[in-house]
Design an enzyme around this catalytic site. Structure first.
Site, mmCIF file in Angstrom:
data_model
loop_
_atom_site.group_PDB
_atom_site.id
_atom_site.type_symbol
_atom_site.label_atom_id
_atom_site.label_comp_id
_atom_site.label_asym_id
_atom_site.label_seq_id
_atom_site.Cartn_x
_atom_site.Cartn_y
_atom_site.Cartn_z
ATOM 1 N N HIS A 38 0.827 -1.209 0.000
ATOM 2 C CA HIS A 38 0.000 0.000 0.000
ATOM 3 C C HIS A 38 0.861 1.257 0.000
ATOM 4 C CE1 HIS A 38 -4.383 -0.977 1.078
ATOM 5 N NE2 HIS A 38 -3.835 -2.077 0.575
ATOM 6 N N GLU A 107 -6.233 -0.630 -6.180
ATOM 7 C CA GLU A 107 -7.228 0.247 -5.542
ATOM 8 C C GLU A 107 -6.844 1.697 -5.792
ATOM 9 O OE1 GLU A 107 -5.293 -1.452 -2.948
ATOM 10 O OE2 GLU A 107 -6.393 -3.342 -3.044
#
Length: 322
Positions: A38, A107
């Site tokens: 991330h 994402e």
């Protein structure tokens, strides 16, 4: 028997702590490990997001047995697929063959940072399939030239290439991604215990290949404290991938989950210290046909206590059950 894994959750611990945690997970007897990749945490309360590939390199050096895997990395926007291929090949060499490359369509939370916009889901799947083809071509050796719809590669070659390339996993959430995984992947990755995803993967060529799931858990001797922590840091988990892939930042996830109650989270995430609750939470994955399930212990500073408990109590319970 289903294999039980440990998640290095980069959103909730710093890089040195993550490496220490996976060393302890290896000592505790976990069968494998996975690592999130991330740029942002899901919520501000998680508080971290170091560079996963640096953490994985250190983990490869600090451990000797436990398999490593990205769960998952996006090879299309923040990273070019030729760069992903180089990173994965290097990590497979560093770990002496213990690395698996888990890929997904990404994402918005993480990919928007390079300013390339956030494509529609159909375009993201096209990009992922093209990226997988580039990565496999580079794993095969020799120079690669590619002129595609989404990517160009100019005379690329991996100079440090393992004798056997790392297996590639693809994350799925619906029919199209299952079809892609069935055609292109060595294993499938899913965040929900849905048998229909695995059935679709099998129909498209995935029969007999590993199926890896993931489950958040929240161990604490004080169950109420576990529920509060799970709500504070993991209430986003129930949003589903179609929602979670679109929101652009932690503030958006905080807003989207403002009405989620602690009881709602406790109904979805096993909390406390009763190992039977954890076994029952894994059971739907086993019944759906998953061969591996990676646990995510909620709370970065609770990992040592969780890992000690897992070694003494939880993992023996799992092995007794399956």
């Amino acid at each position: 028997m289903v294999q039980i894994g440990y998640t290095m959750m980069t959103e909730q611990a710093g890089p040195r702590e993550l490496v220490d945690h996976v060393v302890r997970a290896e000592e505790a007897g976990f069968d494998f490990s996975v690592t999130s990749d991330h740029y942002f945490p899901w919520l501000d309360s998680q508080g971290h997001s170091p560079y996963a590939w640096s953490v994985l390199g250190a983990a490869a050096h600090a451990t000797s047995r436990i398999p490593l895997m990205t769960y998952v990395t996006c090879p299309t926007i923040r990273y070019h697929p030729a760069v992903i291929a180089q990173k994965a090949a290097t990590l497979h060499l560093l770990s002496e063959g213990r690395f698996r490359l888990g890929l997904g369509s990404g994402e918005n939370l993480n990919e928007h940072v390079v300013g390339g916009g956030w494509p529609s889901v159909d375009v993201r799947h096209e990009m992922l399939e093209e990226a997988v083809d580039i990565i496999r071509a580079l794993f095969a050796g020799g120079h690669v030239n590619h002129r595609g719809t989404h990517f160009d590669v100019e005379s690329a070659k991996l100079w440090d290439l393992p004798a056997q390339p790392p297996p590639i996993g693809i994350a799925v959430s619906g029919e199209r991604s299952c079809a892609l995984a069935g055609r292109r992947a060595d294993l499938v990755i899913a965040a929900e215990p849905k048998a229909e995803l695995l059935d679709s993967f099998s129909r498209h060529g995935g029969e007999g290949k590993p199926r890896v799931g993931q489950l958040p858990v929240c161990f604490d001797r004080d169950r109420d404290a576990a529920v509060r922590r799970a709500h504070d840091q993991f209430r986003w988990f129930g949003g589903g991938w179609k929602v979670n892939s679109e929101l652009p930042g932690p503030a958006s996830f905080a807003s989207a989950t403002q009405f989620v109650r602690p009881d709602d989270v406790a109904a979805a995430i096993p909390c406390g210290d009763d190992p039977e609750d954890f076994v029952e939470a894994v059971r739907p994955y086993v019944e759906a046909g998953f061969t591996e399930v990676a646990l995510v212990q909620v709370g970065g500073d609770t990992q040592p206590a969780f890992l000690e408990w897992a070694h003494k109590t939880l993992l023996p319970e799992f092995r007794a059950a399956w």
